[in-house]
Write a protein that holds these residues in place. Structure first.
Motif, PDB file in Angstrom:
ATOM      1  N   TRP A 320       0.854  -1.187   0.000  1.00 13.35           N
ATOM      2  CA  TRP A 320       0.000   0.000   0.000  1.00 13.35           C
ATOM      3  C   TRP A 320       0.892   1.240   0.000  1.00 13.35           C
ATOM      4  O   TRP A 320       1.853   1.311   0.767  1.00 13.35           O
ATOM      5  CB  TRP A 320      -0.899   0.035   1.228  1.00 13.35           C
ATOM      6  CG  TRP A 320      -2.055  -0.914   1.185  1.00 13.35           C
ATOM      7  CD1 TRP A 320      -2.107  -2.166   1.722  1.00 13.35           C
ATOM      8  CD2 TRP A 320      -3.342  -0.674   0.602  1.00 13.35           C
ATOM      9  NE1 TRP A 320      -3.338  -2.730   1.505  1.00 13.35           N
ATOM     10  CE2 TRP A 320      -4.120  -1.837   0.818  1.00 13.35           C
ATOM     11  CE3 TRP A 320      -3.903   0.404  -0.088  1.00 13.35           C
ATOM     12  CZ2 TRP A 320      -5.444  -1.951   0.377  1.00 13.35           C
ATOM     13  CZ3 TRP A 320      -5.222   0.297  -0.523  1.00 13.35           C
ATOM     14  CH2 TRP A 320      -5.972  -0.857  -0.305  1.00 13.35           C
ATOM     15  N   ALA A 321       0.585   2.181  -0.869  1.00 14.79           N
ATOM     16  CA  ALA A 321       1.329   3.441  -0.918  1.00 14.79           C
ATOM     17  C   ALA A 321       0.343   4.583  -1.117  1.00 14.79           C
ATOM     18  O   ALA A 321      -0.801   4.368  -1.534  1.00 14.79           O
ATOM     19  CB  ALA A 321       2.355   3.412  -2.054  1.00 14.79           C
ATOM     20  N   GLN A 322       0.808   5.780  -0.828  1.00 10.61           N
ATOM     21  CA  GLN A 322      -0.047   6.950  -0.986  1.00 10.61           C
ATOM     22  C   GLN A 322       0.424   7.811  -2.148  1.00 10.61           C
ATOM     23  O   GLN A 322       1.626   7.916  -2.424  1.00 10.61           O
ATOM     24  CB  GLN A 322      -0.058   7.792   0.289  1.00 10.61           C
ATOM     25  CG  GLN A 322      -0.975   7.243   1.365  1.00 10.61           C
ATOM     26  CD  GLN A 322      -1.053   8.170   2.562  1.00 10.61           C
ATOM     27  OE1 GLN A 322      -0.069   8.352   3.275  1.00 10.61           O
ATOM     28  NE2 GLN A 322      -2.222   8.765   2.778  1.00 10.61           N
ATOM     29  N   VAL A 323      -0.550   8.427  -2.802  1.00 15.45           N
ATOM     30  CA  VAL A 323      -0.232   9.400  -3.853  1.00 15.45           C
ATOM     31  C   VAL A 323       0.316  10.651  -3.178  1.00 15.45           C
ATOM     32  O   VAL A 323      -0.346  11.256  -2.328  1.00 15.45           O
ATOM     33  CB  VAL A 323      -1.483   9.743  -4.686  1.00 15.45           C
ATOM     34  CG1 VAL A 323      -1.135  10.781  -5.747  1.00 15.45           C
ATOM     35  CG2 VAL A 323      -2.060   8.479  -5.328  1.00 15.45           C
ATOM     36  N   SER A 324       1.541  11.016  -3.540  1.00 19.75           N
ATOM     37  CA  SER A 324       2.158  12.192  -2.923  1.00 19.75           C
ATOM     38  C   SER A 324       2.259  13.379  -3.870  1.00 19.75           C
ATOM     39  O   SER A 324       2.436  14.515  -3.427  1.00 19.75           O
ATOM     40  CB  SER A 324       3.567  11.840  -2.419  1.00 19.75           C
ATOM     41  OG  SER A 324       4.379  11.395  -3.490  1.00 19.75           O
ATOM     42  N   SER A 325       2.131  13.118  -5.179  1.00 20.01           N
ATOM     43  CA  SER A 325       2.297  14.206  -6.148  1.00 20.01           C
ATOM     44  C   SER A 325       1.622  13.833  -7.463  1.00 20.01           C
ATOM     45  O   SER A 325       1.607  12.657  -7.857  1.00 20.01           O
ATOM     46  CB  SER A 325       3.791  14.470  -6.391  1.00 20.01           C
ATOM     47  OG  SER A 325       3.986  15.459  -7.382  1.00 20.01           O
ATOM     48  N   GLN A 326       1.055  14.846  -8.118  1.00 19.38           N
ATOM     49  CA  GLN A 326       0.540  14.703  -9.479  1.00 19.38           C
ATOM     50  C   GLN A 326       1.074  15.869 -10.305  1.00 19.38           C
ATOM     51  O   GLN A 326       0.365  16.827 -10.588  1.00 19.38           O
ATOM     52  CB  GLN A 326      -0.992  14.680  -9.490  1.00 19.38           C
ATOM     53  CG  GLN A 326      -1.586  13.409  -8.912  1.00 19.38           C
ATOM     54  CD  GLN A 326      -3.080  13.334  -9.071  1.00 19.38           C
ATOM     55  OE1 GLN A 326      -3.825  13.940  -8.295  1.00 19.38           O
ATOM     56  NE2 GLN A 326      -3.544  12.607 -10.091  1.00 19.38           N
ATOM     57  N   PRO A 327       2.345  15.776 -10.697  1.00 16.60           N
ATOM     58  CA  PRO A 327       3.000  16.930 -11.304  1.00 16.60           C
ATOM     59  C   PRO A 327       2.562  17.242 -12.735  1.00 16.60           C
ATOM     60  O   PRO A 327       2.824  18.335 -13.233  1.00 16.60           O
ATOM     61  CB  PRO A 327       4.481  16.536 -11.277  1.00 16.60           C
ATOM     62  CG  PRO A 327       4.452  15.035 -11.336  1.00 16.60           C
ATOM     63  CD  PRO A 327       3.251  14.635 -10.545  1.00 16.60           C
ATOM     64  N   GLU A 328       1.903  16.302 -13.384  1.00  9.74           N
ATOM     65  CA  GLU A 328       1.433  16.530 -14.759  1.00  9.74           C
ATOM     66  C   GLU A 328       0.260  15.607 -15.031  1.00  9.74           C
ATOM     67  O   GLU A 328       0.090  14.584 -14.332  1.00  9.74           O
ATOM     68  CB  GLU A 328       2.557  16.290 -15.765  1.00  9.74           C
ATOM     69  CG  GLU A 328       3.126  14.886 -15.733  1.00  9.74           C
ATOM     70  CD  GLU A 328       4.355  14.733 -16.617  1.00  9.74           C
ATOM     71  OE1 GLU A 328       4.258  13.969 -17.597  1.00  9.74           O
ATOM     72  OE2 GLU A 328       5.388  15.356 -16.307  1.00  9.74           O
ATOM     73  N   PRO A 329      -0.557  15.917 -16.017  1.00  9.84           N
ATOM     74  CA  PRO A 329      -1.711  15.062 -16.304  1.00  9.84           C
ATOM     75  C   PRO A 329      -1.284  13.628 -16.636  1.00  9.84           C
ATOM     76  O   PRO A 329      -0.307  13.401 -17.348  1.00  9.84           O
ATOM     77  CB  PRO A 329      -2.350  15.740 -17.522  1.00  9.84           C
ATOM     78  CG  PRO A 329      -1.914  17.165 -17.438  1.00  9.84           C
ATOM     79  CD  PRO A 329      -0.527  17.125 -16.870  1.00  9.84           C
ATOM     80  N   GLY A 330      -2.018  12.687 -16.085  1.00 11.85           N
ATOM     81  CA  GLY A 330      -1.765  11.288 -16.397  1.00 11.85           C
ATOM     82  C   GLY A 330      -0.637  10.657 -15.612  1.00 11.85           C
ATOM     83  O   GLY A 330      -0.337   9.476 -15.813  1.00 11.85           O
ATOM     84  N   LEU A 331       0.002  11.408 -14.699  1.00  6.89           N
ATOM     85  CA  LEU A 331       1.115  10.869 -13.927  1.00  6.89           C
ATOM     86  C   LEU A 331       0.898  11.132 -12.445  1.00  6.89           C
ATOM     87  O   LEU A 331       0.589  12.254 -12.045  1.00  6.89           O
ATOM     88  CB  LEU A 331       2.437  11.507 -14.360  1.00  6.89           C
ATOM     89  CG  LEU A 331       3.675  11.120 -13.543  1.00  6.89           C
ATOM     90  CD1 LEU A 331       4.006   9.636 -13.738  1.00  6.89           C
ATOM     91  CD2 LEU A 331       4.881  11.990 -13.920  1.00  6.89           C
ATOM     92  N   ALA A 332       1.086  10.077 -11.643  1.00  2.68           N
ATOM     93  CA  ALA A 332       1.054  10.222 -10.188  1.00  2.68           C
ATOM     94  C   ALA A 332       2.318   9.611  -9.614  1.00  2.68           C
ATOM     95  O   ALA A 332       2.808   8.589 -10.109  1.00  2.68           O
ATOM     96  CB  ALA A 332      -0.176   9.546  -9.608  1.00  2.68           C
ATOM     97  N   SER A 385      -8.475   7.340 -12.045  1.00  2.00           N
ATOM     98  CA  SER A 385      -8.092   8.634 -11.474  1.00  2.00           C
ATOM     99  C   SER A 385      -7.689   8.446 -10.029  1.00  2.00           C
ATOM    100  O   SER A 385      -8.176   7.548  -9.345  1.00  2.00           O
ATOM    101  CB  SER A 385      -9.248   9.638 -11.561  1.00  2.00           C
ATOM    102  OG  SER A 385     -10.329   9.219 -10.746  1.00  2.00           O
ATOM    103  N   VAL A 386      -6.779   9.267  -9.572  1.00  2.00           N
ATOM    104  CA  VAL A 386      -6.367   9.292  -8.177  1.00  2.00           C
ATOM    105  C   VAL A 386      -6.190  10.739  -7.758  1.00  2.00           C
ATOM    106  O   VAL A 386      -6.083  11.642  -8.601  1.00  2.00           O
ATOM    107  CB  VAL A 386      -5.050   8.513  -7.932  1.00  2.00           C
ATOM    108  CG1 VAL A 386      -5.217   7.031  -8.258  1.00  2.00           C
ATOM    109  CG2 VAL A 386      -3.906   9.113  -8.755  1.00  2.00           C
ATOM    110  N   THR A 387      -6.132  10.939  -6.444  1.00  2.00           N
ATOM    111  CA  THR A 387      -5.957  12.271  -5.880  1.00  2.00           C
ATOM    112  C   THR A 387      -4.836  12.217  -4.855  1.00  2.00           C
ATOM    113  O   THR A 387      -4.630  11.184  -4.201  1.00  2.00           O
ATOM    114  CB  THR A 387      -7.256  12.740  -5.197  1.00  2.00           C
ATOM    115  OG1 THR A 387      -8.300  12.768  -6.164  1.00  2.00           O
ATOM    116  CG2 THR A 387      -7.099  14.135  -4.592  1.00  2.00           C
ATOM    117  N   VAL A 388      -4.101  13.306  -4.725  1.00  2.00           N
ATOM    118  CA  VAL A 388      -3.046  13.364  -3.714  1.00  2.00           C
ATOM    119  C   VAL A 388      -3.624  12.957  -2.362  1.00  2.00           C
ATOM    120  O   VAL A 388      -4.679  13.430  -1.936  1.00  2.00           O
ATOM    121  CB  VAL A 388      -2.437  14.780  -3.647  1.00  2.00           C
ATOM    122  CG1 VAL A 388      -1.514  14.906  -2.437  1.00  2.00           C
ATOM    123  CG2 VAL A 388      -1.670  15.097  -4.922  1.00  2.00           C
ATOM    124  N   GLY A 389      -2.934  12.043  -1.713  1.00  2.00           N
ATOM    125  CA  GLY A 389      -3.381  11.520  -0.427  1.00  2.00           C
ATOM    126  C   GLY A 389      -4.068  10.177  -0.513  1.00  2.00           C
ATOM    127  O   GLY A 389      -4.228   9.490   0.510  1.00  2.00           O
TER     128      GLY A 389
END
Length: 425
Positions: A320-332, A385-389
């Protein structure tokens, strides 16, 4: 077979900063106290990344493998190097394991610290300091049963020079493109003859590692693994005809990693010469957790398993890991990297996102494209889709290179932590 008190004492170890992913509020508590607290993986302070073991899948895999070995008249000495977890060794032994397999002396010392009393050492042991320690351990504990491999006349000589007490050995047969092991039946017989001349070594069987042999099917429909196993049978039969096992009550013949143990079983359970009492021992280790990569593709008990009947293994290890950044579309970018999960066979497989309400959503169009030391690159595809956190779950490939990254792993039933498993690498 194992010191239950020593295993139970692990629950008294106190949790602190050494154990990544654990809640800060657990620091100072014992493993047993935290294991019994029924903590929620996502609501009680655990921090990403986490690798967890699924309690139901572990139990399923142990039962399936134990039942299959019993039905086929085979003994199981699971390779402990996969987990290096005495708590899991104890459970494997409870499910009928004949012994535990080791690959090097440091592993063996861990086993002995927890009283494992029957060890198959699937390697050569020629280091003088190691041999002297082994001799002392055998002298100290008459109930300790140990067998290691020999694959050269030189190795036999080195062992004989150092040892001052008997040690049981198996002659190892290798093959072209393989790993260790005498490269022909003839060469293996020469090694066995050297053992016969040794005043301290006793030959009790033969073995090898079939998965190190190059794969491929010939025009007869046989694989190189099949030819290798036929050579191993020939070796044992010829040694028996020469009287090499006349003083041995039961001849050990061992093979079986986690990819070809069905072929090994077939070879070991065919008829042997009359009067030759053979114990076929499998050394599969990765069956315990199975995986979502290498062994899902290759195990006889994978989802598309080769064996008729029975039940497929289940993947019992997830990250399990968390989304920490979405610096550009389509990339987390997620909080998981090479220091946390395996990458030697396949990159982690993205599986699902945990939604804030505790439900999950499958991520079917996305993939991990790269790992850095502490980051995973997740390329989003389709409707994903994902969101930071957000928390995201991943399947892993090749458990042998995951366990060594985690000195403490949570065992879960759903989101609830039901145990903690200590590893020693």
């Amino acid at each position: 077979m194992i010191d239950r008190d020593a295993v139970a004492a692990l629950r008294s170890e106190r949790i602190d900063w050494r154990f990544k992913g654990l809640p800060a509020q657990a620091f100072g508590s014992t493993l047993g106290e935290v294991a019994d607290a029924g903590l929620n993986l996502f609501e009680d302070g655990f921090v990403a990344p986490l690798v967890v073991l699924d309690a139901a899948a572990l139990e399923h895999n142990m039962r399936v493998m134990a039942d299959w070995c019993s039905d086929n008249g085979l003994a199981l000495a699971p390779h402990g190097k996969t987990t290096m977890a005495p708590q899991l060794f104890a459970r494997q032994l409870d499910h009928g394991a004949w012994g535990i397999t080791a690959a090097n002396l440091s592993q063996l010392r861990v086993y002995r610290a927890f009283g494992v009393s029957r060890v198959l050492f699937a390697n050569q042991l020629v280091d003088p300091a190691g041999l002297r320690w082994l001799a002392g351990e055998l002298d100290r504990d008459p109930g300790f049963e140990f067998t290691c491999w020999v694959d050269s006349v030189e190795g036999v000589a080195r062992m004989t020079e150092v040892l001052d007490r008997p040690v049981d050995v198996l002659v190892e047969l290798g093959g072209a493109g393989g790993r260790t092991g005498a490269r022909s039946v003839h060469a293996a017989i020469e090694v066995a003859e050297a053992v016969r001349r040794s005043p301290v070594l006793r030959l009790v069987g033969a073995g090898g590692y079939e998965a190190a042999i190059t794969s491929g099917i010939d025009h007869n429909g046989l694989s190189k693994v099949d030819y290798y196993l036929a050579d191993l049978r020939e070796l044992v039969t010829r040694l028996a005809a020469q009287g090499q096992f006349d003083e041995v009550e039961q001849v050990i013949v061992t093979g079986g990693g986690s990819a070809y143990f069905d072929q090994v079983a077939e070879a070991f359970t065919q008829g042997w010469p009359q009067g030759l009492n053979v114990l076929g021992v499998l050394r599969s280790g990765a069956y315990l957790t199975h995986d979502d990569g290498l062994y899902r593709e290759t195990s006889p008990f994978c989802r598309e398993h080769r064996l008729p009947g029975g039940e497929p293994f289940r993947s019992a290890m997830h990250a399990w890991a968390q989304v920490s950044s979405q610096p550009e579309p389509g990339l987390a970018l997620l909080t998981m990297g090479r220091r946390d999960v395996s990458f030697d066979q396949h990159l982690p497989e993205v599986q699902l996102r945990r939604d804030p309400d505790g439900s999950t959503t499958a991520l079917t169009g996305s993939a991990v494209t790269k790992l850095n030391d502490q980051h995973a690159f997740l390329e989003l595809g389709g409707a994903d889709s994902v969101t930071v956190g957000d928390w995201v779950r991943f399947g892993l490939s090749h458990p042998c290179t995951v366990f060594d990254k985690w000195p403490l792993l949570a065992v879960v039933d759903g989101e609830r932590v039901v145990d903690l498993v200590r590893t020693f690498f």
